[in-house]
Design an enzyme around this catalytic site. Structure first.
Site, PDB file in Angstrom:
ATOM      1  N   ASP A 124       0.875  -1.164   0.000  1.00 19.65           N
ATOM      2  CA  ASP A 124       0.000   0.000   0.000  1.00 19.65           C
ATOM      3  C   ASP A 124       0.921   1.225   0.000  1.00 19.65           C
ATOM      4  OD1 ASP A 124      -2.280   1.672   0.323  1.00 19.65           O
ATOM      5  OD2 ASP A 124      -2.029   1.616   2.502  1.00 19.65           O
ATOM      6  N   ASP A 148      -0.183   5.035   1.154  1.00 21.94           N
ATOM      7  CA  ASP A 148      -0.433   5.951   2.266  1.00 21.94           C
ATOM      8  C   ASP A 148      -0.330   5.241   3.608  1.00 21.94           C
ATOM      9  OD1 ASP A 148      -0.974   8.270   0.718  1.00 21.94           O
ATOM     10  OD2 ASP A 148      -2.964   7.492   0.258  1.00 21.94           O
ATOM     11  N   ASP A 168      -3.117  12.414   0.341  1.00 21.18           N
ATOM     12  CA  ASP A 168      -4.190  13.366   0.078  1.00 21.18           C
ATOM     13  C   ASP A 168      -4.248  14.411   1.187  1.00 21.18           C
ATOM     14  OD1 ASP A 168      -5.005  12.028  -2.244  1.00 21.18           O
ATOM     15  OD2 ASP A 168      -6.402  10.754  -1.153  1.00 21.18           O
ATOM     16  N   ASP A 193      -5.002   3.416  -3.248  1.00 19.34           N
ATOM     17  CA  ASP A 193      -6.134   4.268  -3.597  1.00 19.34           C
ATOM     18  C   ASP A 193      -5.729   5.739  -3.612  1.00 19.34           C
ATOM     19  OD1 ASP A 193      -8.704   4.833  -4.358  1.00 19.34           O
ATOM     20  OD2 ASP A 193      -9.622   4.534  -2.386  1.00 19.34           O
ATOM     21  N   ASP A 214      -2.350  -0.918   5.632  1.00 21.94           N
ATOM     22  CA  ASP A 214      -2.873  -0.431   6.910  1.00 21.94           C
ATOM     23  C   ASP A 214      -4.377  -0.217   6.914  1.00 21.94           C
ATOM     24  OD1 ASP A 214      -3.470   2.893   6.904  1.00 21.94           O
ATOM     25  OD2 ASP A 214      -2.388   2.070   5.198  1.00 21.94           O
TER      26      ASP A 214
END
Length: 286
Positions: free
Chosen positions: A26, A28, A37, A112, A194
């Site tokens: 992942d 972030d 973001d 994402d 996470d």
């Protein structure tokens, strides 16, 4: 001192064995310590607009709208890029990436976030070329200089991926299934994440695979609520140092013969990635 013939052979054999290990990160709060973001919105002064719009929009279109808001405030794509370069990235995580790459592992990102954010950070830290593929929301700078963010899955599809566990713009479980289909059962997977969106891909892993959830974050909490649902072994971590130690321990467990990271010369190919279309992974050419 240069390695002898036997040493060179052992290094080559270990690196070749590492090719049977796929490590999916992942982004972030896993590769970087913050949510990218949130980092951009906060540091560039768009928090008020975010709070105003958040109750009315889903996350992916909201982030696209926030990039439009930043452009209207006079922020350029270069400003966003410079902001991202200041995001903290633990040296242990960088070491984990470069060492796993040197050991021959196939490193990928499933996130994402978006392609612009991820590429900027990884390139800035010199590790973009360590990854063979980045599966994320496409991003581009339009003719007016605005950064635009699109969903990974086709938004015009009435049921983009059919998964009730994931947001409609991205199902990471589908990404894992696609990678597994190309591996023909001959590869071991290590998944590191996470968030809630990392739970679905964790469920897709099988026996002999590993999932590394960040402790006391949503993925860890979901796994802890019913560990029997997972076939993969669970190895939690709390910080960058633990991520590095745990990942390299698992990699060395999977490759034969095991190798010491000091045997390898770190070298990630820094080719520029190609652009991506909706629903397609971004491949990093080497």
């Amino acid at each position: 001192m240069a390695a002898g013939v036997d040493g060179d052979t052992a290094v080559a054999a270990a690196a070749a064995a590492g090719g049977g290990v796929v490590v999916v990160f992942d982004f972030d709060r896993t590769i970087i310590e913050w949510d990218s973001d949130d980092w951009v919105i906060t540091k560039l002064g768009a928090s008020d607009a975010f709070r105003r719009l958040r109750p009315t929009m889903r996350w992916n279109p909201l982030m696209d709208r926030m990039m439009v808001e930043l452009h209207a405030q006079g922020r350029s794509a270069d400003d966003i890029r410079d902001c991202l370069k200041s995001a903290p990235l633990d040296a242990h995580v960088l070491s984990a990436i470069t060492t796993a790459s040197a050991l021959g592992c196939d490193l990928r990102v499933a996130s994402d976030a978006n392609a612009f954010f991820i590429e900027t950070v990884l390139e800035h830290h010199g590790v973009l070329g360590c990854f063979s593929e980045i599966s994320t929301n496409p991003a581009r700078v339009d003719g007016d200089g605005r950064l635009r963010i699109s969903p990974f899955h086709d938004p015009d599809d009435s049921s983009p991926h059919g998964c009730s566990l994931c947001p409609e713009n991205m199902c990471k479980g589908k990404i894992i299934e696609r990678i597994q289909a190309t591996a023909n059962g001959k590869r071991h997977f290590i998944y590191i994440g996470d968030g809630r969106g990392d739970y679905c891909p964790s469920l897709k892993l099988g026996e002999g695979d590993y999932v590394m959830p960040k402790e006391n974050y949503p993925l860890w909490n979901l796994i802890s609520s019913n560990k029997q649902l997972l076939k993969a072994e669970v190895h939690p971590w709390n910080n960058g140092e633990e991520l590095e130690q745990t990942l390299l321990k698992l990699v060395n467990k999977l490759i034969t013969p095991p190798a010491q990271p000091s045997q390898f010369e770190y070298k990630c190919d820094m080719s520029n990635p190609v652009s991506t279309e909706v629903g397609q992974a971004l491949r990093v050419p080497h």
